[in-house]
Each structure stands twice: as structure tokens, then as C-alpha cells.
Write a protein that holds these residues in place. Structure first.
Motif, PDB file in Angstrom:
ATOM      1  N   PHE A 128       0.838  -1.195   0.000  1.00  0.00           N
ATOM      2  CA  PHE A 128       0.000   0.000   0.000  1.00  0.00           C
ATOM      3  C   PHE A 128       0.875   1.247   0.000  1.00  0.00           C
ATOM      4  O   PHE A 128       1.765   1.388   0.842  1.00  0.00           O
ATOM      5  CB  PHE A 128      -0.923   0.019   1.219  1.00  0.00           C
ATOM      6  CG  PHE A 128      -2.219  -0.719   1.016  1.00  0.00           C
ATOM      7  CD1 PHE A 128      -2.250  -1.944   0.353  1.00  0.00           C
ATOM      8  CD2 PHE A 128      -3.412  -0.203   1.491  1.00  0.00           C
ATOM      9  CE1 PHE A 128      -3.447  -2.634   0.170  1.00  0.00           C
ATOM     10  CE2 PHE A 128      -4.611  -0.883   1.317  1.00  0.00           C
ATOM     11  CZ  PHE A 128      -4.636  -2.084   0.652  1.00  0.00           C
ATOM     12  N   LEU A 133      -3.234   3.703   2.045  1.00  0.00           N
ATOM     13  CA  LEU A 133      -3.336   3.633   3.495  1.00  0.00           C
ATOM     14  C   LEU A 133      -4.411   4.577   4.012  1.00  0.00           C
ATOM     15  O   LEU A 133      -5.214   4.224   4.884  1.00  0.00           O
ATOM     16  CB  LEU A 133      -1.993   3.985   4.141  1.00  0.00           C
ATOM     17  CG  LEU A 133      -0.901   2.918   4.110  1.00  0.00           C
ATOM     18  CD1 LEU A 133       0.387   3.483   4.697  1.00  0.00           C
ATOM     19  CD2 LEU A 133      -1.324   1.678   4.888  1.00  0.00           C
ATOM     20  N   ARG A 137      -7.760   3.375   6.054  1.00  0.00           N
ATOM     21  CA  ARG A 137      -8.032   3.835   7.415  1.00  0.00           C
ATOM     22  C   ARG A 137      -9.388   4.525   7.505  1.00  0.00           C
ATOM     23  O   ARG A 137     -10.057   4.464   8.540  1.00  0.00           O
ATOM     24  CB  ARG A 137      -6.918   4.766   7.890  1.00  0.00           C
ATOM     25  CG  ARG A 137      -5.560   4.065   8.010  1.00  0.00           C
ATOM     26  CD  ARG A 137      -4.483   5.040   8.414  1.00  0.00           C
ATOM     27  NE  ARG A 137      -4.662   5.460   9.804  1.00  0.00           N
ATOM     28  CZ  ARG A 137      -4.216   6.620  10.284  1.00  0.00           C
ATOM     29  NH1 ARG A 137      -3.606   7.476   9.480  1.00  0.00           N
ATOM     30  NH2 ARG A 137      -4.382   6.915  11.551  1.00  0.00           N
ATOM     31  N   ASN A 147       1.642  -2.703   7.441  1.00  0.00           N
ATOM     32  CA  ASN A 147       1.768  -2.596   5.993  1.00  0.00           C
ATOM     33  C   ASN A 147       3.044  -3.336   5.607  1.00  0.00           C
ATOM     34  O   ASN A 147       4.131  -2.986   6.067  1.00  0.00           O
ATOM     35  CB  ASN A 147       1.841  -1.130   5.566  1.00  0.00           C
ATOM     36  CG  ASN A 147       1.851  -0.944   4.050  1.00  0.00           C
ATOM     37  OD1 ASN A 147       1.468  -1.832   3.301  1.00  0.00           O
ATOM     38  ND2 ASN A 147       2.270   0.231   3.600  1.00  0.00           N
ATOM     39  N   CYS A 164       3.873   5.769   8.227  1.00  0.00           N
ATOM     40  CA  CYS A 164       3.432   4.663   9.079  1.00  0.00           C
ATOM     41  C   CYS A 164       3.774   4.918  10.539  1.00  0.00           C
ATOM     42  O   CYS A 164       2.980   4.582  11.431  1.00  0.00           O
ATOM     43  CB  CYS A 164       4.049   3.352   8.595  1.00  0.00           C
ATOM     44  SG  CYS A 164       3.324   2.736   7.058  1.00  0.00           S
ATOM     45  N   ILE A 169       1.315   2.473  12.401  1.00  0.00           N
ATOM     46  CA  ILE A 169       1.218   1.271  11.582  1.00  0.00           C
ATOM     47  C   ILE A 169       2.597   0.615  11.501  1.00  0.00           C
ATOM     48  O   ILE A 169       3.585   1.269  11.151  1.00  0.00           O
ATOM     49  CB  ILE A 169       0.706   1.601  10.170  1.00  0.00           C
ATOM     50  CG1 ILE A 169      -0.710   2.174  10.237  1.00  0.00           C
ATOM     51  CG2 ILE A 169       0.737   0.371   9.264  1.00  0.00           C
ATOM     52  CD1 ILE A 169      -1.224   2.701   8.910  1.00  0.00           C
TER      53      ILE A 169
END
Length: 262
Positions: A128, A133, A137, A147, A164, A169
Motif C-alpha cells: 500500500f 493507506l 483507514r 503494511n 506509518c 502502523i
């Protein structure tokens, strides 16, 4: 999620795959990654069963392929994956690519349902880019846990690492050895020689310093052990800076249906 794992992409000989999983778990690995499209989930399941490690100690992840990402197909194919793997639940289930039948709301609502039913513990995505992303979300209430992307010193994913980190993430690195290219990078070879280790260990230790979880594929016991030994390698600030300064972007996995090829 254990910060180091065993990847099984292209580990398609059933006996070799099962043995590599068993060997890795017996050495100390506790994170195993597979995917529907690898066609080795049954072999991975055999390796899990053969190892002298309780299922509850293992972090097990698989991925739903692009032609199974419609809502009902996600549910059905995940149940099939669970059966092949010989387990009642997955620690992490990924959307393999934001492609094919992928639709943020339809696909990820099925992941939420599987989570609510206790079939998966965490929702992940793979390959992604930032815009994917954001859409993921926005599509569901449950958090996106991880990810999984290609990452190594020749593809450092600086922007994605920052995004991230800000979003909480986890990043998981596949092809963390650039499919063998790390062995031909002078900076990595010099650091490896200075520390008496392999270039593979240097690449894996660098990823760990970036708070990224590498999942190198290895089939033979020697390679499995060499990768595991990277956990004992502590790079100096100067060595990390030298790797950070590698100015190249060499993507090894870039199918025509992937976002980086669009």
C-alpha cells in the motif's frame, strides 16, 4: 508482533517448505509469513505442526490474493487458508495488493467481520502506498496494524516509514535482502567485513534499527541461522549513517498490477 520473521515466498517445494518452517521455529523464530498465492499454506501448516512450539507462541500471517478480495470471497478464502494452515485463527491477515477485486469498504469490512468472529486478530495491508493507506483507514473503524512492503538498503521507503510511524502502523519488510543484491553493495560488504558477519546480517540489522520487521526467506538451515544471527549485530551510528546515505532506489518486485507500476 515479533520483530523478525521467516518469509516463505517462492518456497514452493512442499517438503522443503515444511522443513524450513520447522527448523526456523526450533531455532527461535516465532513469526511465520505466507500467502494464498504462494500455494504453500498446507506445507507451512505441516511445519508448524512438526515444530516443538505451541501455536500460541507463534505469530502467523497470511494474505488474501487479488481475485479473492470481494467481501464474501475474503471470508471464504480465509476459511480455506485456516484449514490449510491447520489453525483456528490468524495473528495477522493482509490484503496482498490494492488491486484486482480490492475495494476499501467491501474488502476491509470482511476483515472486520473475521476479526469480530475471532478468526483473525489483526488487520494488515501489503504493498500500500500512502494514498491507499489513507483510504483503508477511512473505510473501517478497526485499526490497520501493519503494511508489508518491499524494503531494504536499496529501497529505503523513507516517506512510507514516516507516514506509518505517525499513524502507528507497523512496517514489515519483504525481500529485505533485495533478492540477493545486498551482497554486491560495497558499503554493506565493508560493514560486514568489519563486523565479521554477512551482508545479509547487515541489511537485516539496519532494518531493525529502523523499527521495521524483516521477514527474509530462507530454506536451508545455514541461511536460516545466518539471518537469525543478525539479531545479535548492533550497528554503530556511523555504520547506520553510511547505509542511510546509499542513494539508489532499486525495486525488485513491481508487477504491472501493482501501484508502483501505475
Amino acid at each position: 508482533m515479533p520483530g523478525f520473521g521467516l518469509g516463505t515466498w517462492q518456497n514452493d517445494d512442499p517438503d522443503a517448505c515444511a522443513e524450513s518452517v520447522r527448523t526456523a521455529l526450533d531455532i527461535g523464530y516465532r513469526h511465520v509469513d505466507t500467502a494464498q498465492i504462494y500455494r504453500n499454506e498446507a506445507a507451512v501448516g505441516r511445519g508448524l505442526a512438526a515444530a516443538d512450539v505451541d501455536r500460541e507462541e507463534i505469530f502467523l500471517a497470511t494474505k488474501v490474493w487479488t481475485n479473492k478480495l470481494a467481501h464474501d470471497d475474503v471470508i471464504e478464502s480465509t476459511e480455506e487458508s485456516l484449514e490449510r494452515l491447520g489453525t483456528d485463527y490468524l495473528d495477522l491477515l493482509y490484503v496482498h495488493w490494492p488491486s484486482g477485486e480490492y475495494d476499501p469498504e467491501g474488502t476491509l469490512s470482511a476483515f472486520e467481520q473475521l476479526q469480530a468472529d475471532g478468526r483473525i486478530e489483526r488487520i494488515g495491508v501489503s504493498n500500500f502506498e500512502p494514498e491507499h493507506l489513507e483510504a483503508a483507514r477511512d473505510a473501517i473503524d478497526a485499526p490497520i496494524f501493519a503494511n508489508q512492503v518491499e524494503m531494504h538498503p536499496l529501497l529505503q521507503q523513507r516517506e512510507l516509514r514516516e507516514i506509518c510511524a505517525d499513524a502507528g502502523i507497523e512496517l514489515v519488510a519483504y525481500s529485505p535482502l533485495a533478492r540477493g543484491d545486498v551482497f554486491d553493495v560495497d558499503v554493506l560488504s565493508e560493514i560486514a567485513d568489519a563486523n565479521g558477519v554477512s551482508e545479509a546480517q547487515v541489511s537485516l540489522a539496519w532494518l531493525r534499527e529502523k523499527a521495521v520487521t524483516p521477514i527474509p526467506k530462507a530454506t536451508g538451515s545455514d541461511h536460516i541461522r545466518d539471518n537469525w544471527a543478525s539479531l545479535s549485530l548492533e550497528l554503530s551510528d556511523d555504520e547506520i549513517e553510511r547505509i542511510d546515505s546509499i542513494d539508489t532506489e532499486r525495486r525488485k518486485v513491481n508487477p504491472d498490477f501493482g501501484p508502483s507500476a501505475w
